[in-house]
Structure formats: C-alpha cells, structure tokens
Design a protein around this motif. Structure first.
Motif, PDB file in Angstrom:
ATOM      1  N   ILE A  92       0.865  -1.178   0.000  1.00 29.03           N
ATOM      2  CA  ILE A  92       0.000   0.000   0.000  1.00 29.03           C
ATOM      3  C   ILE A  92       0.898   1.223   0.000  1.00 29.03           C
ATOM      4  N   SER A  93       0.699   2.114  -0.956  1.00 32.87           N
ATOM      5  CA  SER A  93       1.570   3.289  -1.006  1.00 32.87           C
ATOM      6  C   SER A  93       0.944   4.380  -1.854  1.00 32.87           C
ATOM      7  N   HIS A  94       1.209   5.643  -1.450  1.00 34.00           N
ATOM      8  CA  HIS A  94       0.918   6.801  -2.293  1.00 34.00           C
ATOM      9  C   HIS A  94       2.183   7.289  -2.991  1.00 34.00           C
ATOM     10  N   ASP A  95       3.303   6.594  -2.751  1.00 34.62           N
ATOM     11  CA  ASP A  95       4.580   6.986  -3.354  1.00 34.62           C
ATOM     12  C   ASP A  95       4.622   6.457  -4.787  1.00 34.62           C
ATOM     13  N   ARG A  96       4.359   7.351  -5.730  1.00 29.40           N
ATOM     14  CA  ARG A  96       4.269   6.923  -7.132  1.00 29.40           C
ATOM     15  C   ARG A  96       5.600   6.415  -7.654  1.00 29.40           C
ATOM     16  N   ALA A  97       6.704   6.978  -7.154  1.00 33.11           N
ATOM     17  CA  ALA A  97       8.019   6.512  -7.602  1.00 33.11           C
ATOM     18  C   ALA A  97       8.261   5.077  -7.145  1.00 33.11           C
ATOM     19  N   LEU A  98       7.897   4.769  -5.896  1.00 34.62           N
ATOM     20  CA  LEU A  98       8.064   3.397  -5.405  1.00 34.62           C
ATOM     21  C   LEU A  98       7.204   2.434  -6.202  1.00 34.62           C
ATOM     22  N   LEU A  99       5.969   2.822  -6.465  1.00 42.89           N
ATOM     23  CA  LEU A  99       5.083   1.961  -7.256  1.00 42.89           C
ATOM     24  C   LEU A  99       5.649   1.756  -8.661  1.00 42.89           C
ATOM     25  N   ALA A 100       6.142   2.832  -9.263  1.00 40.34           N
ATOM     26  CA  ALA A 100       6.686   2.724 -10.616  1.00 40.34           C
ATOM     27  C   ALA A 100       7.911   1.825 -10.653  1.00 40.34           C
ATOM     28  N   ASP A 101       8.705   1.838  -9.575  1.00 37.88           N
ATOM     29  CA  ASP A 101       9.958   1.092  -9.558  1.00 37.88           C
ATOM     30  C   ASP A 101       9.778  -0.359  -9.119  1.00 37.88           C
ATOM     31  N   HIS A 111       9.500  16.833  -1.900  1.00 38.10           N
ATOM     32  CA  HIS A 111      10.367  15.678  -1.776  1.00 38.10           C
ATOM     33  C   HIS A 111       9.821  14.512  -2.594  1.00 38.10           C
ATOM     34  N   ASP A 112       8.647  14.684  -3.206  1.00 42.99           N
ATOM     35  CA  ASP A 112       8.002  13.609  -3.953  1.00 42.99           C
ATOM     36  C   ASP A 112       8.875  13.217  -5.140  1.00 42.99           C
ATOM     37  N   ARG A 113       9.381  11.974  -5.112  1.00 39.91           N
ATOM     38  CA  ARG A 113      10.356  11.564  -6.128  1.00 39.91           C
ATOM     39  C   ARG A 113       9.752  11.541  -7.529  1.00 39.91           C
ATOM     40  N   GLN A 114       8.502  11.114  -7.650  1.00 40.16           N
ATOM     41  CA  GLN A 114       7.891  11.088  -8.970  1.00 40.16           C
ATOM     42  C   GLN A 114       7.634  12.498  -9.479  1.00 40.16           C
ATOM     43  N   LEU A 115       7.208  13.391  -8.595  1.00 32.84           N
ATOM     44  CA  LEU A 115       6.995  14.777  -9.018  1.00 32.84           C
ATOM     45  C   LEU A 115       8.317  15.408  -9.433  1.00 32.84           C
TER      46      LEU A 115
END
Length: 540
Positions: A219-228, A524-528
C-alpha cells in the motif's frame, strides 16, 4: 508483527482472496475484492483515503475476518502496519527476535535433523532433506546479517539493547521494517513503508522489494516506489460497476488502464444522459402535439379530428413508457480537476526577491526572479529553508535581509504544506466567502468568479459538509480550490502531493506545465521531481 504458518518451500507460497466484502458501521468498506499473490508478484494497492486499503491488509493477514468471501494463505507472512504502538519494555533485540522467530525455528529444525542423521535414526535422511530445503529457501542462515544490513541502510538503531519506548515513532518503524526485509518471509504486507525514510532508505527499500523472491502486497501513495517496484496494481477507487480493478503491466499499465477505464465510464454515462434527454424531448414534443398540434385546419371534418386524437394519445403514452423504461445504471464518474485559465502579463517581472535571508531558517541569501510562464523547483533536505523561502516569496514572512518586490496588481497564491485549523462552516460557504472578499476588495473582478463545482475538486456531498468533517485529503482539495479562486499569476506550492490522491497529482502536474502563471514548487516527492526534472532547480 509476523504471523507464522507451517513453512512450505518458497515456490508453493501464495495468498489468495476471493470476493472479499466487509462493512463498518453499515458502510461498505471492501466490496468484491479478489486477488492472488505468488512468489515474484508485487501488488500495489492504491485508492483515496478511506477506501479500505489498510483494512484489506488486515483481512489478508488474518487479523480481521471479512463479512463474506475467503482468504487462503500458504507460507510465512510479515506485516508492517502504518502504526506501531509500544507499551512495554521490549528492546530492539526483542523485536528482531520476534521477526526472526521463523528463521530461527527453521535452523533449530535443521540442527535437530542433522543430529538425527548423524545418529542414524530411521527417516532421518528424508527429514534432513526437508529441513535443508526449508533453510535454503528462506536464507535462514543469513537472516541476522540481512537485518543488520537493512538497519544500517534505513538509518535505524543498531543497538539491540535499546528499549523501543526510548525511540521515536520513525526510529521504531525503521527497526521493524529492517526486520521484515531481513526475515525472509514468503509474503510481505506493507502499509505505506516509505513513511519516515530518507532518500538512501528509499533506495534500499526499492532494491530489497525488487529482489524479494516471495510475494509482496504494497500500500503506497509513493508513485516513484510503485513505478519502480510493482508488477500489478489493485485500484480500490470507485468504478462504473462498484467493483475494484486489477491492472497488469506495473504502474505504467495501471495508469494506462485506469485512463481507458475512466474514458469508457464517462462515455457510457454521457451516452445514457444524452439518450434520456432525447427521450424526454420526444415526450415533451408529443405532449405539445396532443394539446395543440392535433387540431386540424378549419373546415376539416369531425372524422379527421376523431381519428387523429387517439393516435397522438398513444404516442404520448408510448414515449412516456420509453422514458420510464430507460434505466440509468451507469453512476456519475468522479470529478476531473479543471485548472482555470491564469493569465499573467508577459514580458515583465511578476515577482523579484533579491538576496533574501531569514535568521535561523534560511541562512544563505537566495534570489528569485519570476516572469509569466516561469517554472522553478526549490530543492533541499528537511530544514534547509524551502518552506521559509516560499513564505518570503508569498510575503507572509518578512526576511531579515534582502528585498521582495511584487508587480502592482499581480496576484500570488501559496499552498502551504498543511491545512489550517478546520472551520465548522460548510466547505462551499468557506469558498464562497473567500471569493466574495476578493471581489469586494477589488482583487478580483465579478467576471473572474469561479464556482467551486467548476474546479472539479470537491463533489457536491463533500462541499456541503462542515470543513472539520472533511478528510485530510478533502481539506487539501479545498485549500487548492481557495488558491485557484484568486486566479493567481504566481503559484507557490509547498509539498503539494501531501494527502492528495495520485489521480489529482497527475492532473495537477499536467495543468501546471501548461498554465501561463509562474510556478514555484518545493517537494520531496520523487515522482513529481522526475516529472519536473526539466524545470530550473534552486538548491537551498
């Protein structure tokens, strides 16, 4: 917390949920959730706040029974909830022992099987082979070393004698996460695992999840983690039939699939609305003909009138039946964010800050010059002064040195990191009052008024709730609506992805790239950061 299950070989481990449904307080939380996790699968679970993501994790772990449906588990499970209460005298070492209990049980079984083999007991060779396979499949010999590596990589406390109650929430979370990453569980269930991690910790988590040989539910809102990381995505947000959707192809497949699903939903809804409107117009036309149009011209005989009237009555009845039979079975799609046009004067400097500095908060002087269409990312670690610089640019904070100049008549808007204390007034009343003040002060013309519904940020039912009853994400949407209502020509955004759904973040990112206003972004949002990599960057 770890849940021990008789250990199979890693290849047999799996987690299966079929048609899981659960309600709380009479409100459906999970409806028709089905999924299968096998070794190598990494499932991302996404959805707005309150969609049941954490509840689903508890159901999958077996700590919360569903109202209906079934869950079948094979293999060991390690679970990391968002919260980690500590109310006893356990130490870091105690927590490690709990998480590695299964690995140590496997090693004890291997030692016993080895002893039995050396003593020549009956069946010892078979037991030895089984114990060896279990130890090798879980990497039990390396479990403590893996935990130590993760403790160091996540910046967690490595002293096993430290009491957990003496650690901060973030430190306790990092210790527990390191244990889970090192324990060798067949299945990992992780709820927002990027909380409390810095950049190096995020990198370590990403690598470990990608290398994990078992299954992962994330479960995550971190789009970079999901993408990776993820191989598929379960979306719990509303759909046209009320059932969740699972998309293959990783995060990219999810984005493309969700976009296509949304377009089909909107098309089906629009077609049904158009057909209903057509049927209503046909009925209205038939009723008009019945009341006036059936009368023939003067001189026409009674026979003509008598034969035409029943046909018109039948036509009205038929159209009435058609309208009543037309079923609207496609619900209204969720709102889409609509950025209003933000026109800014071209060829002139809208905002100029020269060598601004704030004692103890922004020690190194910084300068920012903004024109229409300019883009700027303010970057730096926590505490470096990003929020302070944005407050200075917004003129809500006076610098201790340096100057800030705003062109006469230019409107500036700041989205702070967190919402202010919630009001008891209804959301639309707060919005309308803010717009009214802008117009009465002359900052905004009457013709520039934007209705709250037009922005596509809050549905009608949320707009009519008191602000203190809105979710954190909904209050964040109201903050954005209030900013845009002022039609700013300079937009300052401080961590705009905080508490905001991924769909809104993506829509907002696209809108910011196209607006005429100048945009300054701190995040700090990596995907942004990836999405704005081409923007100029100011390091503070």
């Amino acid at each position: 917390m770890s849940i021990g299950i008789s250990l199979p070989t890693r290849a047999r481990a799996h987690l299966n949920a079929t048609d899981v449904c659960l309600a709380r307080g009479g409100r459906p939380v999970l409806t028709g959730v089905s999924l299968t996790i096998s070794p190598g699968d990494r499932l991302g679970v996404v959805g707005e706040n309150g969609r049941g993501k954490t509840t689903l994790l508890q159901v999958l772990a077996g700590t919360l029974p569903p109202d209906s449906g079934s869950v079948h588990r094979v293999g060991t499970i390690g679970i990391a909830d968002q919260e980690m209460p500590v109310g006893d005298d356990r130490t870091v070492g105690d927590l490690i022992d709990v998480e590695l209990a299964q690995a140590r049980a496997v090693l004890r079984a291997f030692e016993a099987a080895t002893l039995a083999l050396t003593e020549g007991r009956p069946g010892a060779e078979r037991d030895y082979d089984t114990a060896l396979a279990a130890a090798e499949s879980t990497g039990a010999w390396d479990a403590d070393r893996r935990v130590d590596i993760s403790l160091a990589a996540l910046g967690a406390v490595t002293d096993r004698d430290r009491p957990l109650r003496a650690l901060s929430v973030g430190q306790r979370y990092r210790v527990r996460l390191a244990c889970l990453l090192g324990a060798g569980h067949d299945l990992l269930l992780l709820d927002e695992p990027t909380n409390h991690l810095d950049a190096s910790g995020l990198d370590h988590l990403t690598v470990r999840l990608r290398e994990h040989p078992g299954g992962v539910v994330l479960i995550s809102h971190d789009r970079a983690l999901l993408a990776d990381v993820v191989t598929s995505v379960l979306d719990l947000d509303p759909t046209s039939d009320g059932l969740p959707r699972t998309y293959g192809g990783g995060y990219t497949g999810y984005r493309e699939g969700r976009r296509a699903e949304r377009e089909r939903w909107e098309t089906a809804y629009r077609d049904q609305q158009n057909e209903r409107q057509r049927l209503a117009q046909d009925l209205s036309a038939a009723q008009n003909r019945l009341s006036t149009g059936w009368r023939p011209d003067k001189g026409t005989g009674k026979h003509t009138r008598a034969t035409r009237a029943p046909a018109l009555v039948r036509a009205v009845h038929r159209r009435q039946e058609d309208l009543e039979a037309h079923v609207l079975d496609v619900p209204e799609p969720p709102l889409r964010f609509q950025m209003p046009p933000l026109e800014a004067p071209r060829g002139v400097t809208l905002l100029r800050a020269d060598e601004v500095r704030v004692d103890g908060r922004l020690e190194t002087p910084r300068s920012v010059h903004l024109r229409s269409g300019d883009r700027l990312v303010v970057a730096g670690p926590n505490g470096s002064g990003k929020s302070t610089l944005l407050a200075v640019l917004a003129q809500t904070l006076t610098p201790d040195s340096g100057t800030v100049q705003l062109k006469r008549g230019v409107r500036i808007g700041l989205l702070a990191q967190e919402s202010s204390s919630p009001s008891r007034r209804r959301a639309f009343e707060v919005y309308d009052a803010a717009v009214g003040r802008l117009i009465s002060s002359g900052a905004l013309a009457e013709g520039d008024r934007i209705g709250l519904a037009r922005l596509g940020l809050l549905p009608s039912e949320a707009a009519h709730l008191p602000v203190n009853e809105l979710s954190i994400g909904q209050r964040r949407r109201l903050d954005l609506a209030l900013l845009l209502a002022a039609r700013p020509q300079v937009i300052l955004l401080d961590e705009p992805t905080n508490h905001v759904s991924m769909s809104l973040v993506e829509e907002l990112t696209q809108a910011l790239a196209a607006t005429d206003a100048a945009v300054v972004l701190a995040t700090h949002d990596r995907q942004l950061l990836r999405d704005t990599a081409a923007w100029p960057h100011l390091q503070v």
